[in-house]
Scaffold this active site. Structure first.
Site, PDB file in Angstrom:
ATOM      1  N   HIS A 282       0.828  -1.214   0.000  1.00 22.14           N
ATOM      2  CA  HIS A 282       0.000   0.000   0.000  1.00 22.14           C
ATOM      3  C   HIS A 282       0.858   1.258   0.000  1.00 22.14           C
ATOM      4  O   HIS A 282       0.362   2.354  -0.259  1.00 22.14           O
ATOM      5  CB  HIS A 282      -0.937  -0.002   1.205  1.00 22.14           C
ATOM      6  CG  HIS A 282      -2.239   0.682   0.948  1.00 22.14           C
ATOM      7  ND1 HIS A 282      -2.345   1.846   0.226  1.00 22.14           N
ATOM      8  CD2 HIS A 282      -3.509   0.352   1.310  1.00 22.14           C
ATOM      9  CE1 HIS A 282      -3.615   2.224   0.166  1.00 22.14           C
ATOM     10  NE2 HIS A 282      -4.339   1.332   0.808  1.00 22.14           N
TER      11      HIS A 282
ATOM     12  N   ASP B 292      -9.296 -10.910 -17.274  1.00 23.36           N
ATOM     13  CA  ASP B 292      -9.054 -12.068 -18.133  1.00 23.36           C
ATOM     14  C   ASP B 292      -7.597 -12.091 -18.590  1.00 23.36           C
ATOM     15  O   ASP B 292      -7.166 -11.219 -19.337  1.00 23.36           O
ATOM     16  CB  ASP B 292      -9.997 -12.005 -19.339  1.00 23.36           C
ATOM     17  CG  ASP B 292      -9.825 -13.181 -20.284  1.00 23.36           C
ATOM     18  OD1 ASP B 292      -9.048 -14.109 -19.978  1.00 23.36           O
ATOM     19  OD2 ASP B 292     -10.481 -13.167 -21.346  1.00 23.36           O
TER      20      ASP B 292
END
Length: 453
Positions: free
Chosen positions: A157, A397
């Site tokens: 982060h 994908d």
């Protein structure tokens, strides 16, 4: 679930990239510096499994090297500076990529809600190592006996916020499918004042940097930190969301109606308060993250790569929150977020730049102390809500079909919650929340009490 590691490697950028130290912003250097896990679930078609010329792992390895040419900061390492500040050493050391196998079936994971099984499917980070040795990104591909796979990643982060992380994942998937990059990341963190000295003293009050309220009668959060927690994924249908919105707007005096985000967040906060059984006089806080890309003047680029978020806090007394209409809680959420102007953001940055040491605002130090002492604790009696509603979380994908589900990993403590879009594209939302185990059933009861399926 037994998972066997088959191979592990460091993937470097496929071409030479800029080397040197990159200044980080105050938003990069405070709050969560640890890694945030996410996991995707896939059922590749038999046709892909039998006809593909490359293995999944090789497809990921090659395309990851190409993606890191554009997102080269992720191949670097953090480095400590004086005052617990950090810089990013763009040294091209690479990203960790793990190949694993399990004899379990994907169906054993049920509805893909977070569970202890995830610990074996998500790369584990070793924070006892020097920070200069810890990869900013670690990825694990796990193949199941049934042919299904999980792809998980743990991303620092300190390097990215949620929007930047998903931009990277989306572009990496495009390259894996053999398509060109769609949008280049904007890597210049000086756009958000990285490396600059403070320009002024803070001009606003910044309660988000103060310790949150403790349970009345307690002098520290140590007892609450020790308590067992559990996680739940709770779905809200489009119809249930409309009920909540109508309820929040039933007594509205604001110029515009409350959004579903404001209504759901207020409902979350109120339900947690009721489940915990607070006294009327108990002070409580709700922590919120606000994306400020479009709140700046001029706006930051949409594809600014880094942390462009500011934390804010809504406050109340428990009695007020529990007895007043939902519109009261939604109004508190709106009030906190609407206060985030460009001037407010610059004031928050100056507040942090004027601090001599940032360690008290960094979670990573707590991982090296007993019971997490020293970390800001937003558990009981408080709550922290992150919204991923507008992020493109699903439909990722890599060449073997879109994911069938996606969920945050187990990076959660008491009071942590995330609001996600539903996976079915039906206008639903999903709330992932971690609470002390003794309160979870009560929370579910209050959460669904007046919004029947």
């Amino acid at each position: 679930m037994k998972v066997t590691i088959k191979s592990c490697c460091l993937v470097e950028p496929a071409e030479s990239t800029w080397n040197g130290c990159m200044a980080l912003t105050e938003s990069d250097q405070t709050g969560f510096l640890t890694h945030v896990p996410t996991i995707y679930f896939y059922r590749p078609s038999l046709n892909w499994l039998t006809s593909s010329k490359q293995t999944m792992f090789e497809t990921l390895r090659v395309s990851l090297g190409k993606a890191l040419v554009h997102f080269y900061p992720l191949a670097g390492r953090l480095r400590w500076l004086a005052g617990s500040r950090l810089e990013l050493d763009c040294n091209g050391k690479g990203v960790e990529l793990i190949e694993a196998r399990t004899e379990s079936d994907l169906d054993e994971l049920g509805d893909f809600s977070p569970s202890p099984h995830f610990d074996h499917l998500i790369p584990q980070m070793n924070y006892s190592s020097p920070i200069e040795e810890i990869p900013l990104l670690s990825v694990q591909l796990t193949e199941f006996r049934c042919g299904g796979v999980t792809l998980s990643y743990n991303i620092s982060h300190a390097a990215t916020d949620g929007q930047s992380a998903l931009h990277f994942i989306t572009e990496w998937a495009r390259l894996a499918r053999g398509e060109p990059l769609a949008e280049e990341p904007v890597l210049d963190r000086k756009l958000f004042r990285a490396g600059e000295p403070p320009s002024a003293r803070p001009r606003f009050e910044h309660v988000q940097f103060d310790p949150p309220p403790l349970l009345m009668g307690q002098s520290s959060s140590e007892n609450e930190r020790r308590k067992e927690t559990t996680t739940a994924m709770l779905k809200l249908s489009k119809a249930q969301l409309e009920i909540l919105r109508n309820e929040a707007n039933g007594s509205i005096t604001a110029a515009r109606g409350y959004s579903r985000y404001e209504a759901v967040t207020g409902h979350l906060w109120r339900s947690a308060c009721m489940a915990r059984g607070h006294t009327r006089e108990q002070p409580i806080s709700l922590g919120l993250c606000v994306d400020v890309r479009r709140r700046m003047k001029p706006p930051l680029p949409d594809r600014y790569f880094g942390n462009a978020i500011i934390d804010v806090v809504a406050r109340s007394l428990a009695g007020e929150l529990m007895t007043r209409p939902l519109g009261y809680a939604a109004g508190k959420v709106r009030e906190a977020i609407d206060g985030v102007t460009c001037e407010y953001v610059h004031s928050a940055i100056d507040y942090l730049k004027n601090m001599e040491d940032l360690s008290e605002l960094q979670d990573i130090h707590a991982l090296r102390t007993k019971e997490g002492a020293g970390a800001v604790f937003y558990g009981n009696p408080n709550l922290w809500v992150i919204s991923w509603i507008s992020l493109p979380l699903t439909g990722v994908d890599f060449g073997w079909g879109k994911d069938i589900a996606m969920t945050p990993g187990a990076h959660a403590g008491d009071g942590d919650s995330v609001i996600l879009p539903g996976c079915d594209g039906d206008g639903s939302l999903v709330v992932a929340i971690c609470l002390q185990s003794e309160f979870m059933e009560g929370f579910k009861k209050f959460f669904y009490q007046n919004i029947p399926n």
